[in-house]
Design a protein around this motif. Structure first.
Motif, PDB file in Angstrom:
ATOM      1  N   THR A 190      35.663  30.926  38.460  1.00 38.88           N
ATOM      2  CA  THR A 190      35.954  30.350  37.132  1.00 38.88           C
ATOM      3  C   THR A 190      36.114  31.403  36.040  1.00 38.88           C
ATOM      4  OG1 THR A 190      33.672  30.015  36.335  1.00 38.88           O
ATOM      5  CG2 THR A 190      34.601  28.299  37.768  1.00 38.88           C
ATOM      6  N   LEU A 191      36.145  32.672  36.389  1.00 40.60           N
ATOM      7  CA  LEU A 191      36.304  33.730  35.396  1.00 40.60           C
ATOM      8  C   LEU A 191      37.779  34.086  35.237  1.00 40.60           C
ATOM      9  CD1 LEU A 191      33.379  36.100  36.486  1.00 40.60           C
ATOM     10  CD2 LEU A 191      33.365  34.385  34.653  1.00 40.60           C
ATOM     11  N   THR A 192      38.132  34.591  34.067  1.00 37.20           N
ATOM     12  CA  THR A 192      39.501  35.059  33.851  1.00 37.20           C
ATOM     13  C   THR A 192      39.845  36.129  34.871  1.00 37.20           C
ATOM     14  OG1 THR A 192      39.350  34.572  31.493  1.00 37.20           O
ATOM     15  CG2 THR A 192      41.079  36.091  32.190  1.00 37.20           C
ATOM     16  N   THR A 193      39.035  37.146  34.931  1.00 38.10           N
ATOM     17  CA  THR A 193      39.086  38.140  36.010  1.00 38.10           C
ATOM     18  C   THR A 193      37.647  38.393  36.437  1.00 38.10           C
ATOM     19  OG1 THR A 193      39.052  39.961  34.404  1.00 38.10           O
ATOM     20  CG2 THR A 193      41.206  39.247  35.224  1.00 38.10           C
ATOM     21  N   THR A 230      40.192  25.008  40.035  1.00 40.89           N
ATOM     22  CA  THR A 230      40.156  26.468  40.125  1.00 40.89           C
ATOM     23  C   THR A 230      40.707  27.176  38.896  1.00 40.89           C
ATOM     24  OG1 THR A 230      42.252  26.434  41.356  1.00 40.89           O
ATOM     25  CG2 THR A 230      40.226  26.478  42.645  1.00 40.89           C
ATOM     26  N   ALA A 231      40.567  26.564  37.729  1.00 45.10           N
ATOM     27  CA  ALA A 231      40.967  27.248  36.490  1.00 45.10           C
ATOM     28  C   ALA A 231      40.071  28.471  36.277  1.00 45.10           C
ATOM     29  CB  ALA A 231      40.838  26.287  35.317  1.00 45.10           C
ATOM     30  N   PRO A 232      40.553  29.480  35.541  1.00 51.38           N
ATOM     31  CA  PRO A 232      41.862  29.602  34.893  1.00 51.38           C
ATOM     32  C   PRO A 232      42.936  30.055  35.872  1.00 51.38           C
ATOM     33  CG  PRO A 232      40.538  31.522  34.420  1.00 51.38           C
ATOM     34  CD  PRO A 232      39.661  30.611  35.218  1.00 51.38           C
ATOM     35  N   ASN A 274      46.413  36.844  35.970  1.00 47.01           N
ATOM     36  CA  ASN A 274      45.547  37.417  34.934  1.00 47.01           C
ATOM     37  C   ASN A 274      44.576  36.404  34.349  1.00 47.01           C
ATOM     38  OD1 ASN A 274      47.397  35.845  33.600  1.00 47.01           O
ATOM     39  ND2 ASN A 274      48.204  37.475  32.282  1.00 47.01           N
ATOM     40  N   GLY A 275      44.569  35.178  34.901  1.00 47.94           N
ATOM     41  CA  GLY A 275      43.669  34.154  34.397  1.00 47.94           C
ATOM     42  C   GLY A 275      43.925  33.765  32.957  1.00 47.94           C
TER      43      GLY A 275
END
Length: 445
Positions: free
Chosen positions: A171-174, A375-377, A381-382
């Motif tokens: 769930t993290l951007t990266t 499964t966002a983001p 690169n999220g």
């Protein structure tokens, strides 16, 4: 004949060959006319399935003749009531006439009912899959997947960035880097259905899951492990020595430590293919599982919105039909953020860092949209927080449609002209692709 039916199902009705012309329905009709011509001599021999093949082939052709508007074409009805039964009965006819001939290298399982059957694609035909993994290898792989002792600080495991409870994402951007403070370069994509592709990582640099596992374990920014770390793990947890022996037998003596770890983890990752979503149940005959807007979302996904021309059925990833022998990469011009009113180009050049030719500038692998609702983001690169934002990015024509300069964009720059209701229906359809992952979540001790 079998491949032509798959081509119509997955490419023809999506408009893959000429998406701007929207001539896919006419092309599908011509394809089925050719199928009729070629198969007719066999139908006249009185084979037990001949009547059924005649019925459904005629139904397919009539449906295409009656409904010719590309954008409003009811693909779900065409598939479930006509095309998929035709595929099933053609398969039975071929079997009864003893004319089986698989030209796909085994990638397609011709014993499956149709291309949407859970067993339609043969996992063992994909890179390094080898033979069916036994229970000992899978059990070892699952244990190692959650083993922090493979990392240099005894804190990071595969499950850190690919948490089963989060559909094998984080769930993290990266994702967080090894030090727990910095971040790695790209978003952690879900591992569900990872076995059904020919290249791993967003830029496709690994040619097998085993190679991906070795790379992640050895990477100082990810797990910072290696041979010495594995040796230390074996010394502190001697039960692994027995588990490795049970999984590999005498072969263990000839294997490097990193491969002893990579092979079972890769086998476990390949087993992550639930196919138990509401969409899957619908395609297998339970037509109570989807609502009318969700069905319309599927029709849009496979038609007007052109999603199905890159996210190919049945796994809705970049695995290209009808042979399913290639994993496709695309250049979308993904933006730095999901603020489409003030778009900025992302600095990541993707596969170009591996192969420095113009064709690969900003090219990234097409992931599956199965489980996208969980499964966002999104994007490499999220940068996109919601499915609505992702669909709107495509609706506007990607980077070029937003006014940015991407000379090699493979996504059409023309707007899709999707209404807010149509965008919503597509998002509703994507939610039907969410699997139950309860069986993968380890019990709390």
């Amino acid at each position: 004949m079998r491949l032509e039916l798959i081509r119509v199902i997955t490419l023809g009705i999506t408009g893959f060959d000429a998406p701007l012309l929207k001539s896919g329905l006419a092309e599908a009709s011509a394809s089925l006319e050719a199928v009729q011509y070629v198969i007719q001599p066999y139908l006249s021999r009185g084979a037990p399935q001949a009547d059924s093949v005649t019925k459904y082939l005629g139904g397919c052709r009539q449906f295409l003749q009656e409904y010719q508007d590309f954008d409003s074409f009811d693909r779900m009805t065409f598939l479930t009531q006509h095309m998929l039964p035709l595929q099933q009965y053609v398969g039975l006819l071929i079997k009864e006439l003893n004319l089986q001939y698989n030209t796909t290298g085994g990638t397609i399982n011709y014993e499956a009912g149709n291309i949407f059957s859970p067993d339609a694609l043969n996992l063992l035909a994909f890179p390094r899959a080898g033979t069916q993994a036994d229970s000992a290898l899978l059990a070892l792989g699952k244990q190692l997947f959650f083993e922090p002792g493979l990392s240099g600080n005894n804190k990071v495991s595969c499950a850190t960035c690919h948490n089963p409870a989060l559909h094998f994402t984080d769930t993290l951007t990266t994702s967080l880097a090894f030090d727990g403070q910095a971040h790695v370069r790209r978003n952690a994509v879900s591992l569900l259905y990872a076995g059904f592709q020919y290249e791993q990582f967003w830029d496709g640099r690994a040619k097998s899951i085993e190679e991906q596992v070795r790379t992640v374990i050895n990477d100082p920014k990810e797990m910072n492990g290696g041979e010495s770390t594995i040796l230390s793990l074996l010394q502190h947890k001697p039960t692994y020595t027995r588990l490795f022996k049970e999984a590999f037998g005498q072969q263990l003596d000839t294997m490097t430590l990193i491969n002893q770890v990579a092979l079972p983890i890769a086998a476990y990752v390949r087993s992550l293919n639930p196919r138990n979503s509401r969409f899957d149940r619908y395609m297998q005959g339970d037509h109570t599982t989807l609502t009318a807007p969700e069905v319309n979302g599927f029709n849009l996904f496979m038609g007007k919105a052109q999603c199905g021309t890159c996210h190919f059925a049945p796994l809705f990833n970049g695995l290209v039909p009808p042979l399913y022998n290639l994993t496709e990469l695309e250049v979308l011009g993904t933006t730095k953020t999901d603020n489409l009113d003030q778009p900025e180009m992302d600095a990541d050049y993707g596969r170009y860092d591996i192969f420095q030719i113009d064709f690969y500038e900003r090219a990234f692998k097409t992931p599956t949209v199965r489980n996208a609702s969980a499964t966002a983001p999104y994007m490499h690169n999220g940068s996109f927080k919601t499915l609505e934002a992702v669909v709107e990015f495509y609706n506007k024509g990607g980077a070029i449609g937003l006014g940015l300069d991407v000379h090699n964009q493979t996504l059409s720059a023309l707007p899709l002209n999707l209404s807010k209701e149509e965008v919503n229906d597509i998002v509703q359809f994507l939610r039907t692709l969410e699997d139950s992952v309860a069986t993968y979540i380890p019990e709390k001790k």
